[in-house]
Every structure is written in C-alpha cells, then in structure tokens.
Design a protein around this motif. Sequence first.
Motif, short mmCIF file in Angstrom:
data_model
loop_
_atom_site.label_atom_id
_atom_site.label_comp_id
_atom_site.label_asym_id
_atom_site.label_seq_id
_atom_site.Cartn_x
_atom_site.Cartn_y
_atom_site.Cartn_z
N LYS A 1 32.80 36.30 63.53
CA LYS A 1 31.88 37.62 64.06
C LYS A 1 30.96 37.29 65.60
O LYS A 1 30.96 38.06 66.21
CB LYS A 1 30.98 38.16 62.85
N GLN A 2 29.95 37.06 65.14
CA GLN A 2 29.13 36.30 66.63
C GLN A 2 30.20 36.35 67.75
O GLN A 2 29.57 36.63 68.73
CB GLN A 2 27.85 35.70 66.60
N ILE A 3 31.02 35.30 67.31
CA ILE A 3 31.58 34.88 68.94
C ILE A 3 32.40 36.18 69.16
O ILE A 3 32.66 36.37 70.44
CB ILE A 3 32.98 33.88 68.60
N GLU A 4 33.87 37.30 68.20
CA GLU A 4 33.96 38.42 68.56
C GLU A 4 33.16 39.52 69.61
O GLU A 4 33.70 40.13 69.94
CB GLU A 4 34.29 38.87 67.21
N GLU A 5 32.09 39.21 68.60
CA GLU A 5 30.81 40.36 68.99
C GLU A 5 30.50 39.79 71.21
O GLU A 5 30.18 40.58 71.85
CB GLU A 5 29.58 40.29 68.35
N LEU B 1 30.57 40.06 76.91
CA LEU B 1 31.38 39.29 77.69
C LEU B 1 32.13 40.20 78.92
O LEU B 1 31.68 40.95 80.27
CB LEU B 1 32.20 38.31 77.46
N ALA B 2 33.43 41.04 77.89
CA ALA B 2 34.25 41.86 78.65
C ALA B 2 33.61 42.85 78.80
O ALA B 2 33.76 43.56 79.85
CB ALA B 2 35.09 42.28 77.25
N ALA B 3 32.90 43.71 78.35
CA ALA B 3 32.25 45.00 79.41
C ALA B 3 31.00 44.54 79.92
O ALA B 3 30.95 45.45 80.46
CB ALA B 3 31.10 45.49 78.18
N SER B 4 30.38 43.37 80.24
CA SER B 4 29.79 43.13 81.44
C SER B 4 30.57 42.79 82.40
O SER B 4 30.46 42.87 83.49
CB SER B 4 28.82 41.55 80.92
N GLU B 5 31.90 42.34 82.02
CA GLU B 5 32.94 41.56 83.00
C GLU B 5 33.28 43.68 84.24
O GLU B 5 33.40 43.62 84.95
CB GLU B 5 33.75 40.89 82.55
#
Length: 206
Positions: A153-157, A162-166
């Motif tokens: 779950k932490q990895i998915e979050e 990271l995707a939102a930041s990119e």
Amino acid sequence: MTIYYSLTFLLLAAEMITFCLLVAPLPFSVRKKLFRFLSESPIIAKVAYGLKISFIFVGILFLDALQRMFRVTAETEMAKTGGQGMHDVRTETNFAARKFYAQRNTYLTGFCLFLSLVLTRTFSIILDLIHTQEEYAKLKKVVGAGAKGDQSKQIEELKKKLAASEAKDRDFATLKKQAAQQAAEFDRLASKYNEATGAVSDKKSD
C-alpha cells in the motif's frame, strides 16, 4: 524385596525413562507429534488413569514404609539405651537390616511419588510451550502478511505521489515554456511597434 516393592521399582525405572524421553533434545516437529499423541490418544488416557490408581497404592506403601522406618528406628534406639541384647551380633545385625529395609522402602516409594509429580509438571510445561510456539508461528505469519500488505500500500501511494509530482513538473515546464514564448512574442511585437512609431514620427517632422 516383596512383589509390590519390586513393582514400585519397575514403575520408578519407567518414570526415569519417560522423563529422559520428555527432556530429550528432539526436533520441534517430532516433539509436537509425540506430545499430541500423548495428550490426545485414548489409549494413553486409559494408561494414565491406571497409573493414577497405582500411585494411590504407592502413596499407601510410602506411608506404611515411613511408619515402619520410625518404629524400627525407635526400637533400635530403645534397645541401645536399654542394652536389651544389643551385645549380640545377630541381634544388632537384625536391627540394622530392618532399619535398612525400612529406609530403602521409604526412599523407593518417596522417589516414585516425587518423580510422578515432576513428570506431570514437566509434561504440562512442555505442552504449554509447544502451544505457545504454535501461536507465535501463526502470529508471525499474520504479522508478516500484514506487513507485506502495508508495504505494498505504501509503495502504491508513493507511486501515485511520484506520478502527481511528475505531472506537476510537466505542467510547470509547459507553462514556463509558454510564458517564455509569450514574452518573446511580446518583445517582438514591442520592437515592431517601436519601429513603426519611430517611422511615423520622422515623417511628421519632415
């Protein structure tokens, strides 16, 4: 040695062998199967019931041997203080033999009863230890599975963040590029405007 004391000695020897088997350094799987068989087998339950009855008789023998040992000791002390035939070697040997047999029977039955208590307590402690180890293994598996689930779950979050930041970085780069293009276009238009305005003013002055 009479027949019942001989049986008591055999029972004591069996208890010693059983105790050695209980405390032997066996693998956990073998120990688990052995104690499960001993605790759940109906045959072992019947044998244990018969042993309980035999220990009652051993307790009666212990009390009788203890009483006889005290009586023989008192008779020996009385004979020594009164001087009743203690100068005879055969009489003295007879008293010593009676005292020895009484003490032997007392120690034999006493150790048999004591070892039965030790065996019962050792069996219950080892059985509780096996149950505790099983519960610990189950709890460890549950905690391990839960930890893996939490980590996923932490990895998915983190991936989502990271995707939102990119995406924000791309939007900012696009916006910066557009702003630079607009500034360049504004400078170009301003230069043309200045040139055009400068040409018109020169004509008027002529």
